[in-house]
Design a protein around this motif. Structure first.
Motif, PDB file in Angstrom:
ATOM      1  N   UNK A   1      -8.321 -22.706  41.381  1.00 49.94           N
ATOM      2  CA  UNK A   1      -9.499 -21.912  41.751  1.00 49.94           C
ATOM      3  C   UNK A   1     -10.796 -22.580  41.295  1.00 49.94           C
ATOM      4  N   UNK A   2     -11.785 -22.579  42.153  1.00 49.44           N
ATOM      5  CA  UNK A   2     -13.088 -23.171  41.829  1.00 49.44           C
ATOM      6  C   UNK A   2     -14.125 -22.103  41.526  1.00 49.44           C
ATOM      7  N   UNK A   3     -13.758 -20.827  41.824  1.00 58.06           N
ATOM      8  CA  UNK A   3     -14.702 -19.728  41.598  1.00 58.06           C
ATOM      9  C   UNK A   3     -13.998 -18.598  40.851  1.00 58.06           C
ATOM     10  N   UNK A   4     -14.705 -17.955  39.963  1.00 54.98           N
ATOM     11  CA  UNK A   4     -14.159 -16.767  39.299  1.00 54.98           C
ATOM     12  C   UNK A   4     -15.197 -15.649  39.383  1.00 54.98           C
ATOM     13  N   UNK A   5     -14.689 -14.461  39.709  1.00 53.29           N
ATOM     14  CA  UNK A   5     -15.572 -13.284  39.807  1.00 53.29           C
ATOM     15  C   UNK A   5     -15.270 -12.393  38.603  1.00 53.29           C
ATOM     16  N   UNK A   6     -16.259 -12.297  37.734  1.00 57.10           N
ATOM     17  CA  UNK A   6     -16.060 -11.558  36.472  1.00 57.10           C
ATOM     18  C   UNK A   6     -16.840 -10.245  36.519  1.00 57.10           C
ATOM     19  N   UNK A   7     -16.202  -9.176  36.031  1.00 59.32           N
ATOM     20  CA  UNK A   7     -16.888  -7.901  35.823  1.00 59.32           C
ATOM     21  C   UNK A   7     -16.905  -7.624  34.327  1.00 59.32           C
ATOM     22  N   UNK A   8     -18.105  -7.419  33.792  1.00 62.47           N
ATOM     23  CA  UNK A   8     -18.199  -7.065  32.377  1.00 62.47           C
ATOM     24  C   UNK A   8     -18.605  -5.596  32.251  1.00 62.47           C
ATOM     25  N   UNK A   9     -17.894  -4.868  31.424  1.00 60.88           N
ATOM     26  CA  UNK A   9     -18.319  -3.503  31.091  1.00 60.88           C
ATOM     27  C   UNK A   9     -19.170  -3.593  29.835  1.00 60.88           C
ATOM     28  N   UNK A  10     -20.503  -3.424  29.994  1.00 63.65           N
ATOM     29  CA  UNK A  10     -21.415  -3.426  28.858  1.00 63.65           C
ATOM     30  C   UNK A  10     -22.110  -4.767  28.664  1.00 63.65           C
ATOM     31  N   UNK A  11     -23.286  -4.940  29.305  1.00 63.42           N
ATOM     32  CA  UNK A  11     -24.035  -6.202  29.165  1.00 63.42           C
ATOM     33  C   UNK A  11     -24.576  -6.349  27.748  1.00 63.42           C
TER      34      UNK A  11
ATOM     35  N   UNK B   1     -18.869 -22.607  31.707  1.00 67.83           N
ATOM     36  CA  UNK B   1     -18.588 -22.664  33.142  1.00 67.83           C
ATOM     37  C   UNK B   1     -17.948 -23.986  33.559  1.00 67.83           C
ATOM     38  N   UNK B   2     -18.429 -25.092  33.062  1.00 63.98           N
ATOM     39  CA  UNK B   2     -17.883 -26.393  33.468  1.00 63.98           C
ATOM     40  C   UNK B   2     -17.923 -26.544  34.976  1.00 63.98           C
ATOM     41  N   UNK B   3     -16.771 -26.842  35.565  1.00 68.91           N
ATOM     42  CA  UNK B   3     -16.685 -27.052  37.018  1.00 68.91           C
ATOM     43  C   UNK B   3     -16.540 -25.750  37.795  1.00 68.91           C
ATOM     44  N   UNK B   4     -16.325 -24.650  37.058  1.00 65.85           N
ATOM     45  CA  UNK B   4     -16.117 -23.363  37.741  1.00 65.85           C
ATOM     46  C   UNK B   4     -17.443 -22.789  38.216  1.00 65.85           C
ATOM     47  N   UNK B   5     -17.397 -22.143  39.365  1.00 69.98           N
ATOM     48  CA  UNK B   5     -18.553 -21.377  39.800  1.00 69.98           C
ATOM     49  C   UNK B   5     -18.299 -19.923  39.408  1.00 69.98           C
ATOM     50  N   UNK B   6     -19.222 -19.362  38.645  1.00 68.09           N
ATOM     51  CA  UNK B   6     -18.995 -18.029  38.083  1.00 68.09           C
ATOM     52  C   UNK B   6     -19.933 -17.009  38.708  1.00 68.09           C
ATOM     53  N   UNK B   7     -19.351 -15.950  39.241  1.00 69.65           N
ATOM     54  CA  UNK B   7     -20.140 -14.793  39.707  1.00 69.65           C
ATOM     55  C   UNK B   7     -19.912 -13.692  38.694  1.00 69.65           C
ATOM     56  N   UNK B   8     -20.940 -13.364  37.972  1.00 71.41           N
ATOM     57  CA  UNK B   8     -20.803 -12.488  36.795  1.00 71.41           C
ATOM     58  C   UNK B   8     -21.548 -11.183  37.055  1.00 71.41           C
ATOM     59  N   UNK B   9     -20.798 -10.100  37.172  1.00 71.36           N
ATOM     60  CA  UNK B   9     -21.398  -8.777  37.367  1.00 71.36           C
ATOM     61  C   UNK B   9     -21.272  -8.021  36.058  1.00 71.36           C
ATOM     62  N   UNK B  10     -22.377  -7.484  35.559  1.00 72.96           N
ATOM     63  CA  UNK B  10     -22.334  -6.830  34.251  1.00 72.96           C
ATOM     64  C   UNK B  10     -23.000  -5.462  34.331  1.00 72.96           C
ATOM     65  N   UNK B  11     -22.260  -4.454  33.895  1.00 68.96           N
ATOM     66  CA  UNK B  11     -22.764  -3.080  33.943  1.00 68.96           C
ATOM     67  C   UNK B  11     -23.444  -2.719  32.649  1.00 68.96           C
ATOM     68  N   UNK B  12     -24.541  -2.009  32.768  1.00 66.02           N
ATOM     69  CA  UNK B  12     -25.207  -1.544  31.553  1.00 66.02           C
ATOM     70  C   UNK B  12     -25.993  -0.277  31.870  1.00 66.02           C
ATOM     71  N   UNK B  13     -25.681   0.786  31.144  1.00 67.13           N
ATOM     72  CA  UNK B  13     -26.391   2.053  31.347  1.00 67.13           C
ATOM     73  C   UNK B  13     -27.623   2.163  30.455  1.00 67.13           C
ATOM     74  N   UNK B  14     -27.622   1.468  29.332  1.00 67.59           N
ATOM     75  CA  UNK B  14     -28.704   1.628  28.341  1.00 67.59           C
ATOM     76  C   UNK B  14     -29.177   0.251  27.869  1.00 67.59           C
TER      77      UNK B  14
ATOM     78  N   UNK C   1     -28.750 -18.131  37.757  1.00 69.88           N
ATOM     79  CA  UNK C   1     -29.217 -18.506  36.415  1.00 69.88           C
ATOM     80  C   UNK C   1     -29.062 -20.011  36.231  1.00 69.88           C
ATOM     81  N   UNK C   2     -27.988 -20.572  36.781  1.00 68.34           N
ATOM     82  CA  UNK C   2     -27.774 -22.018  36.760  1.00 68.34           C
ATOM     83  C   UNK C   2     -26.935 -22.338  37.994  1.00 68.34           C
ATOM     84  N   UNK C   3     -26.782 -23.627  38.337  1.00 69.38           N
ATOM     85  CA  UNK C   3     -26.023 -23.942  39.552  1.00 69.38           C
ATOM     86  C   UNK C   3     -24.613 -23.355  39.537  1.00 69.38           C
ATOM     87  N   UNK C   4     -24.059 -23.119  38.360  1.00 67.67           N
ATOM     88  CA  UNK C   4     -22.683 -22.599  38.324  1.00 67.67           C
ATOM     89  C   UNK C   4     -22.604 -21.148  37.855  1.00 67.67           C
TER      90      UNK C   4
END
Ligand SMILES: C[S@@+](CC[C@H](N)C(=O)[O-])C[C@H]1O[C@@H](n2cnc3c(N)ncnc32)[C@H](O)[C@@H]1O
Length: 238
Positions: free
Chosen positions: A70-80, A93-106, A141-144
């Motif tokens: 895999x060259x891409x990873x889709x991450x969900x974080x609970x609590x930024x 990240x290195x060679x991985x392309x990271x799509x990072x979704x982070x939830x935050x209520x406060x 935020x950055x190319x990866x």
């Protein structure tokens, strides 16, 4: 919901009725103490040590191990929170392309994130960009590393979220403080966003947490924790 906790459109994501105290943990990295929840954002025995072990090693490194193609990873974080998990992930990240979704209520305030020593300790310079990224849209935020911070409560987000995600960093405050975030229903909502083989890691290995994950269709593994923490959890969607 008490005053000041609303996530409606009029409220600025920056506003918060509570302030958080800055704390130096035993490995020299900062964390915050939340007056609202009576909880630390990370282990006081070492914020870096904890985040690395629970999320980077058990989560991201494991993803790489089982999905080497895999060259891409889709991450969900609970609590930024402080953005520390996001920063550490960006740095790995290195060679991985990271799509990072982070939830935050406060969200924490600029005055709070500007005090954090993460960039100084890690030799990085991205913490401010992570915090200043606009809410609710994907930001490069950055190319990866693409970040989407979602200003919402997890329970509301799960009603409409589509995913899919490959990896979940489950970093809610402890079950003793927020039991509503550790239920079979919440974990079932997360499981719906993962393909079979999807990964969730978390620092709590309490029996109730493991049973809630199992009830939601996860296979639960216990692993040695960081420092003094005996056990942490990796859960794999069956
Ligand atoms: C343990 S802290 C997260 C630490 C963070 N991952 C970091 O690296 O700093 C838990 C976070 O969850 C947020 N939170 C609490 N209840 C929430 C909810 N219902 N939905 C979304 N976020 C919530 C808190 O404001 C806090 O930032």
């Amino acid at each position: 919901m008490s005053e000041g906790t609303s996530t409606n459109e009029e409220q600025s994501p920056e506003s918060t009725a509570f302030s958080n105290d800055l704390v130096l943990t035993q490995d020299g990295t900062h964390t915050l103490y939340s007056a609202r929840f009576g909880q630390w954002y990370h282990s006081v025995h070492g914020a870096l040590e904890e985040s690395r072990r629970v999320f980077l090693e058990l989560g991201l490194a494991y993803f790489r191990e089982v999905f080497p193609e895999r060259r891409e990873v889709r991450i969900l974080e609970m609590g930024f929170g402080t953005g520390f998990n996001a920063l550490l992930t960006l740095l790995e990240a290195g060679e991985l392309s990271i799509r990072y979704t982070s939830l935050e209520a406060y969200p924490i305030s600029p005055a709070e994130y500007r005090q954090l020593n993460y960039d100084a300790v890690m030799g990085s310079g991205e913490l401010q960009a992570l915090h200043e990224a606009e809410w609710n849209i994907p930001v490069v935020i950055s190319p990866s590393f693409m970040l989407e911070k979602v200003h919402a409560e997890l329970q509301a987000y799960l009603k409409t979220a589509k995913g899919p995600f490959d990896l979940v960093y489950y970093d809610a405050f402890a079950p003793g403080s927020q039991p509503e975030l550790w239920t079979p229903e919440v974990f079932a909502g997360i499981a719906r966003l993962l393909p079979s083989g999807g990964i969730l890691t978390t620092y709590s290995a309490k029996g109730d947490v493991r049973r809630a994950l199992q009830a939601a269709g996860f296979r639960v593994e216990k692993h040695p924790g960081p420092g003094r923490k005996r056990e942490i959890v990796r859960a794999i969607k069956d």
